[in-house]
Design an enzyme around this catalytic site. Structure first.
Site, PDB file in Angstrom:
ATOM      1  N   GLY A 139       0.774  -1.239   0.000  1.00  0.00           N
ATOM      2  CA  GLY A 139       0.000   0.000   0.000  1.00  0.00           C
ATOM      3  C   GLY A 139       0.803   1.285   0.000  1.00  0.00           C
ATOM      4  O   GLY A 139       0.324   2.314  -0.453  1.00  0.00           O
ATOM      5  N   GLU A 156       4.042   3.619   6.370  1.00  0.00           N
ATOM      6  CA  GLU A 156       2.793   2.883   6.141  1.00  0.00           C
ATOM      7  C   GLU A 156       1.804   3.768   5.397  1.00  0.00           C
ATOM      8  O   GLU A 156       1.825   4.994   5.538  1.00  0.00           O
ATOM      9  CB  GLU A 156       2.179   2.413   7.473  1.00  0.00           C
ATOM     10  CG  GLU A 156       1.215   1.267   7.232  1.00  0.00           C
ATOM     11  CD  GLU A 156       0.426   0.788   8.446  1.00  0.00           C
ATOM     12  OE1 GLU A 156      -0.281  -0.208   8.309  1.00  0.00           O
ATOM     13  OE2 GLU A 156       0.503   1.423   9.503  1.00  0.00           O
ATOM     14  N   ASP A 157       0.919   3.135   4.627  1.00  0.00           N
ATOM     15  CA  ASP A 157      -0.091   3.897   3.893  1.00  0.00           C
ATOM     16  C   ASP A 157      -1.156   4.448   4.834  1.00  0.00           C
ATOM     17  O   ASP A 157      -1.447   5.633   4.832  1.00  0.00           O
ATOM     18  CB  ASP A 157      -0.726   3.036   2.782  1.00  0.00           C
ATOM     19  CG  ASP A 157      -1.237   1.670   3.276  1.00  0.00           C
ATOM     20  OD1 ASP A 157      -1.057   1.342   4.469  1.00  0.00           O
ATOM     21  OD2 ASP A 157      -1.815   0.930   2.459  1.00  0.00           O
ATOM     22  N   ASP A 214      -5.380   1.993  10.593  1.00  0.00           N
ATOM     23  CA  ASP A 214      -6.814   1.830  10.840  1.00  0.00           C
ATOM     24  C   ASP A 214      -6.985   1.305  12.269  1.00  0.00           C
ATOM     25  O   ASP A 214      -7.074   2.089  13.217  1.00  0.00           O
ATOM     26  CB  ASP A 214      -7.380   0.886   9.779  1.00  0.00           C
ATOM     27  CG  ASP A 214      -8.881   0.692   9.871  1.00  0.00           C
ATOM     28  OD1 ASP A 214      -9.489   1.223  10.809  1.00  0.00           O
ATOM     29  OD2 ASP A 214      -9.462   0.007   9.019  1.00  0.00           O
ATOM     30  N   LYS A 274      -6.703   6.866  10.782  1.00  0.00           N
ATOM     31  CA  LYS A 274      -8.147   6.963  11.061  1.00  0.00           C
ATOM     32  C   LYS A 274      -8.438   7.351  12.510  1.00  0.00           C
ATOM     33  O   LYS A 274      -9.600   7.520  12.871  1.00  0.00           O
ATOM     34  CB  LYS A 274      -8.850   5.656  10.683  1.00  0.00           C
ATOM     35  CG  LYS A 274      -8.918   5.466   9.163  1.00  0.00           C
ATOM     36  CD  LYS A 274      -9.859   4.347   8.756  1.00  0.00           C
ATOM     37  CE  LYS A 274      -9.831   4.155   7.252  1.00  0.00           C
ATOM     38  NZ  LYS A 274     -10.488   2.895   6.852  1.00  0.00           N
ATOM     39  N   ASP A 298      -5.718   0.063  -2.303  1.00  0.00           N
ATOM     40  CA  ASP A 298      -6.542  -0.677  -3.267  1.00  0.00           C
ATOM     41  C   ASP A 298      -7.893  -1.072  -2.699  1.00  0.00           C
ATOM     42  O   ASP A 298      -8.122  -1.036  -1.492  1.00  0.00           O
ATOM     43  CB  ASP A 298      -5.822  -1.976  -3.664  1.00  0.00           C
ATOM     44  CG  ASP A 298      -5.885  -3.035  -2.547  1.00  0.00           C
ATOM     45  OD1 ASP A 298      -5.563  -2.688  -1.398  1.00  0.00           O
ATOM     46  OD2 ASP A 298      -6.267  -4.173  -2.831  1.00  0.00           O
ATOM     47  N   ARG A 313      -5.087   1.317  -7.188  1.00  0.00           N
ATOM     48  CA  ARG A 313      -3.808   1.715  -6.593  1.00  0.00           C
ATOM     49  C   ARG A 313      -3.122   2.836  -7.367  1.00  0.00           C
ATOM     50  O   ARG A 313      -2.381   3.625  -6.806  1.00  0.00           O
ATOM     51  CB  ARG A 313      -2.837   0.518  -6.534  1.00  0.00           C
ATOM     52  CG  ARG A 313      -3.169  -0.530  -5.494  1.00  0.00           C
ATOM     53  CD  ARG A 313      -1.957  -1.445  -5.281  1.00  0.00           C
ATOM     54  NE  ARG A 313      -2.297  -2.700  -4.646  1.00  0.00           N
ATOM     55  CZ  ARG A 313      -2.391  -2.891  -3.329  1.00  0.00           C
ATOM     56  NH1 ARG A 313      -2.178  -1.897  -2.502  1.00  0.00           N
ATOM     57  NH2 ARG A 313      -2.700  -4.078  -2.843  1.00  0.00           N
TER      58      ARG A 313
HETATM   59  P1  5GP Z   1      -4.683  -1.782  10.551  1.00  0.00           P
HETATM   60  O1  5GP Z   1      -3.830  -2.975  10.851  1.00  0.00           O
HETATM   61  O2  5GP Z   1      -4.132  -0.486  11.119  1.00  0.00           O
HETATM   62  O3  5GP Z   1      -6.122  -2.011  10.898  1.00  0.00           O
HETATM   63  O4  5GP Z   1      -4.750  -1.642   8.994  1.00  0.00           O
HETATM   64  C1  5GP Z   1      -3.662  -1.292   8.245  1.00  0.00           C
HETATM   65  C2  5GP Z   1      -3.778  -1.824   6.846  1.00  0.00           C
HETATM   66  O5  5GP Z   1      -5.124  -2.068   6.483  1.00  0.00           O
HETATM   67  C3  5GP Z   1      -3.287  -0.766   5.884  1.00  0.00           C
HETATM   68  O6  5GP Z   1      -1.889  -0.884   5.665  1.00  0.00           O
HETATM   69  C4  5GP Z   1      -4.118  -1.059   4.650  1.00  0.00           C
HETATM   70  O7  5GP Z   1      -3.493  -2.038   3.872  1.00  0.00           O
HETATM   71  C5  5GP Z   1      -5.421  -1.611   5.194  1.00  0.00           C
HETATM   72  N1  5GP Z   1      -6.461  -0.557   5.299  1.00  0.00           N
HETATM   73  C6  5GP Z   1      -6.969   0.001   6.417  1.00  0.00           C
HETATM   74  N2  5GP Z   1      -7.897   0.929   6.118  1.00  0.00           N
HETATM   75  C7  5GP Z   1      -7.955   0.972   4.762  1.00  0.00           C
HETATM   76  C8  5GP Z   1      -8.721   1.772   3.827  1.00  0.00           C
HETATM   77  O8  5GP Z   1      -9.540   2.657   4.148  1.00  0.00           O
HETATM   78  N3  5GP Z   1      -8.485   1.515   2.516  1.00  0.00           N
HETATM   79  C9  5GP Z   1      -7.604   0.555   2.085  1.00  0.00           C
HETATM   80  N4  5GP Z   1      -7.462   0.414   0.778  1.00  0.00           N
HETATM   81  N5  5GP Z   1      -6.868  -0.189   2.931  1.00  0.00           N
HETATM   82  C10 5GP Z   1      -7.049   0.014   4.261  1.00  0.00           C
END
Ligand code: 5GP
Length: 189
Positions: A61, A116-117, A120, A148, A175, A181
């Site tokens: 990402g 990191e992208d 969440d 977020k 994506d 992407r």
């Molecule tokens: P976490 O582990 O913090 O819940 O999520 C991180 C990963 O979840 C990110 O690196 C990404 O790949 C994916 N992710 C979380 N939220 C989104 C979103 O709104 N859109 C997309 N495309 N990926 C997300």
């Protein structure tokens, strides 16, 4: 010879979107470029000149973000990537973080910037940071393009590009089922 004018990043973004079901553009290509330049300067200023800085991109990402970001860091750095995944083709997290690739290079004594992208639930960085810290970096800082801002995260990024709405975002590396992407902007689907 007459100079040819380049299309603006937002014109490119609009053409990339043609016919695709993006509901709303949230961060325009121009807004992203401006913020990425600021982040690059902030990262460069955060480390003493003698620091051995390694930018570690979390694939897939962050691939577009990190490619733009490293070109805006006005100091010597090295680059590698790490690959992990928690999402399949679904819009909700599986709750599991799989480590798919770890760099062979030593992290010992280095200032590592994990890029990191989007943060969440925070689970991905919560799972990855102990693995990276076990390799003995002098520092480990996280730079996330989007956050977020869910409460109660165990690990917070040092740098954040934008506080993101609680929506599913795509584009600029992010994506949905491997689509979107390549967009220069970030939008909600
Ligand atoms: P976490 O582990 O913090 O819940 O999520 C991180 C990963 O979840 C990110 O690196 C990404 O790949 C994916 N992710 C979380 N939220 C989104 C979103 O709104 N859109 C997309 N495309 N990926 C997300």
């Amino acid at each position: 010879m007459t100079p040819t004018s380049q299309p603006s990043p937002d014109t490119v973004a609009r053409s990339q979107l043609a016919g695709q079901p993006l509901l709303r553009v949230i961060y325009s290509a121009a807004a992203i470029q401006k913020r990425v330049s600021e982040l690059g300067r902030e990262i460069a200023a955060a480390y003493p000149p003698e620091a051995d800085v390694l930018v570690l991109a979390l694939m897939k990402g962050s691939f577009i973000f990190v490619a733009d970001l490293v070109r805006k860091i006005p100091r010597p750095i090295q680059f590698d990537f790490i690959a992990a995944g928690s999402y399949g083709d679904q819009r909700s997290s599986s709750g599991e973080v799989k480590l798919l690739y770890m760099p062979e290079k030593s992290l010992a004594g280095r200032s590592v910037v994990l890029v990191e992208d989007i943060v969440d639930s925070g689970l991905t960085i919560e799972r990855l940071t102990p693995l990276l810290r076990a390799r003995g970096p002098a520092r480990l800082d996280i730079c996330a393009l989007l956050h977020k801002r869910r409460p109660g995260l165990a690990e917070e990024p040092r740098w954040v590009g934008f506080d993101a709405p609680d929506e599913y975002l795509v584009g600029y590396g992010l994506d949905y089922a491997e689509e979107f992407r390549h967009l220069s902007c970030i939008g909600s689907i």
